[in-house]
Design an enzyme around this catalytic site. Structure first.
Site, mmCIF file in Angstrom:
data_model
loop_
_atom_site.group_PDB
_atom_site.id
_atom_site.type_symbol
_atom_site.label_atom_id
_atom_site.label_comp_id
_atom_site.label_asym_id
_atom_site.label_seq_id
_atom_site.Cartn_x
_atom_site.Cartn_y
_atom_site.Cartn_z
ATOM 1 N N ASP A 11 0.752 -1.199 -0.025
ATOM 2 C CA ASP A 11 0.038 0.110 -0.007
ATOM 3 C C ASP A 11 0.711 1.177 -0.133
ATOM 4 O O ASP A 11 2.039 1.033 0.188
ATOM 5 C CB ASP A 11 -0.919 -0.110 1.583
ATOM 6 C CG ASP A 11 -1.668 1.451 1.549
ATOM 7 O OD1 ASP A 11 -2.264 1.717 0.468
ATOM 8 O OD2 ASP A 11 -1.438 1.784 2.831
ATOM 9 N N ARG A 12 0.769 2.540 -0.490
ATOM 10 C CA ARG A 12 1.299 3.504 -0.452
ATOM 11 C C ARG A 12 1.087 4.497 0.832
ATOM 12 O O ARG A 12 1.812 4.407 1.746
ATOM 13 C CB ARG A 12 1.055 4.282 -1.685
ATOM 14 C CG ARG A 12 2.208 5.447 -2.050
ATOM 15 C CD ARG A 12 2.003 6.321 -3.149
ATOM 16 N NE ARG A 12 0.986 7.474 -3.045
ATOM 17 C CZ ARG A 12 0.497 8.177 -3.683
ATOM 18 N NH1 ARG A 12 1.138 8.410 -4.881
ATOM 19 N NH2 ARG A 12 -0.401 9.118 -3.184
ATOM 20 N N ASP A 13 -0.017 5.130 0.714
ATOM 21 C CA ASP A 13 -0.346 6.201 1.809
ATOM 22 C C ASP A 13 -0.488 5.619 3.305
ATOM 23 O O ASP A 13 -1.410 4.642 3.480
ATOM 24 C CB ASP A 13 -1.560 7.316 1.410
ATOM 25 C CG ASP A 13 -1.330 7.874 0.019
ATOM 26 O OD1 ASP A 13 -0.140 7.937 -0.424
ATOM 27 O OD2 ASP A 13 -2.434 8.003 -0.564
ATOM 28 N N GLY A 21 -3.758 12.926 6.369
ATOM 29 C CA GLY A 21 -5.334 13.073 6.536
ATOM 30 C C GLY A 21 -5.917 13.729 5.199
ATOM 31 O O GLY A 21 -7.134 13.573 5.219
ATOM 32 N N THR A 54 -2.513 1.034 -4.932
ATOM 33 C CA THR A 54 -3.146 2.097 -3.986
ATOM 34 C C THR A 54 -4.579 2.548 -4.416
ATOM 35 O O THR A 54 -4.883 2.512 -5.768
ATOM 36 C CB THR A 54 -2.110 3.167 -3.936
ATOM 37 O OG1 THR A 54 -2.686 4.314 -3.311
ATOM 38 C CG2 THR A 54 -1.521 3.645 -5.146
ATOM 39 N N ASN A 55 -5.437 2.724 -3.619
ATOM 40 C CA ASN A 55 -6.758 3.442 -3.896
ATOM 41 C C ASN A 55 -6.423 4.865 -3.934
ATOM 42 O O ASN A 55 -5.758 5.524 -2.897
ATOM 43 C CB ASN A 55 -7.878 3.151 -2.645
ATOM 44 C CG ASN A 55 -8.317 1.768 -2.829
ATOM 45 O OD1 ASN A 55 -8.108 0.932 -3.813
ATOM 46 N ND2 ASN A 55 -9.090 1.332 -1.655
ATOM 47 N N ARG A 111 -10.997 -1.561 -6.685
ATOM 48 C CA ARG A 111 -10.761 -0.746 -5.448
ATOM 49 C C ARG A 111 -10.792 -1.819 -4.653
ATOM 50 O O ARG A 111 -11.450 -2.803 -4.168
ATOM 51 C CB ARG A 111 -11.988 0.111 -5.112
ATOM 52 C CG ARG A 111 -11.840 0.999 -3.991
ATOM 53 C CD ARG A 111 -13.071 1.848 -3.714
ATOM 54 N NE ARG A 111 -12.950 2.482 -2.322
ATOM 55 C CZ ARG A 111 -12.388 3.409 -1.907
ATOM 56 N NH1 ARG A 111 -11.411 3.968 -2.759
ATOM 57 N NH2 ARG A 111 -12.515 3.679 -0.750
ATOM 58 N N LYS A 112 -9.327 -1.692 -3.667
ATOM 59 C CA LYS A 112 -9.310 -2.616 -2.606
ATOM 60 C C LYS A 112 -10.383 -2.373 -1.677
ATOM 61 O O LYS A 112 -10.841 -1.508 -1.488
ATOM 62 C CB LYS A 112 -8.068 -2.163 -1.500
ATOM 63 C CG LYS A 112 -6.747 -2.418 -2.444
ATOM 64 C CD LYS A 112 -5.503 -2.197 -1.556
ATOM 65 C CE LYS A 112 -5.398 -0.513 -1.476
ATOM 66 N NZ LYS A 112 -4.098 -0.204 -0.711
HETATM 67 MG MG LIG Z 1 -3.101 3.148 3.534
#
Ligand SMILES: [Mg+2]
Length: 198
Positions: A11-13, A21, A54-55, A111-112
């Protein structure tokens, strides 16, 4: 004859970079989590390919553009180059069920927690003569959807306590990762690499 490879799906973020946020729209919004770059470098040195899943629903919401997502990804590879490493590729889902968009709705199935982006990555590797060894490959993320995506794709899921840290939510829903690590560095250096060499 296919060459077998092991892949770290990330995952990225909230996993590689700090979750501030908001959607990451620019290089200024992208701040690496401590030692995430080292984690990627050591996984690659141990033979893992690195794929980001990533979403990015900010695209359907009109908050970020695909060009901005791609520029941030380019920036990540520039940062990784400082550690003499890189990620192979990134798959992102621009859609969101609550934000219909004429251009992006066709990607909603990606989408995950859907495993579709992982499956696409596996298909793309296969087209290059590379067969992903699922049992030796991992999915690492900070949310329950990451754990579920990893499970559904047949990968070994690891949850990190950075970002949203959904450890309690996972427990509550019985969506259990194989391992929980404090961060990406601990996941790789403290769990994956020692267990891979055993
Ligand atoms: Mg994440």
């Amino acid at each position: 004859m296919c060459e077998r490879i092991r892949v770290l799906f990330l995952d990225r973020d909230g996993t590689i970079n700090k979750d501030l946020g908001t959607y990451v729209a620019s290089r200024e919004d992208f701040v690496l989590i401590e030692r995430a770059d080292e984690a990627i470098a050591s996984a690659r040195a141990a033979g893992f390919r690195i794929v980001i899943i990533t979403n990015q629903a900010g695209i359907a919401r009109g908050i970020v553009t695909p060009g901005q997502v791609e520029d941030v990804n380019l920036y990540l590879n520039e940062l990784l180059a400082q550690k003499e490493t890189f990620f192979d590729r990134c798959y992102y889902c621009p859609s969101h069920p609550k934000y219909p968009h004429p251009e992006y709705d066709r990607f909603i199935d990606c989408r995950k927690p859907s495993p579709r982006m992982v499956e696409k990555a596996i298909e793309d590797f296969r087209a290059e003569g590379l067969e992903v060894d699922l049992g030796g490959s991992f999915f690492i993320g900070d949310k329950m959807i990451d754990v579920e995506c990893g499970q559904r794709a047949g990968l070994r899921p690891i949850l990190v306590r950075t970002g949203h840290n959904e450890e309690a939510i996972c427990l509550e829903h019985g969506v259990l990762p194989e391992h929980v690590a404090d961060d990406l560095y601990q996941a790789v250096a403290g769990y994956i690499l020692p267990s891979a060499s055993r």
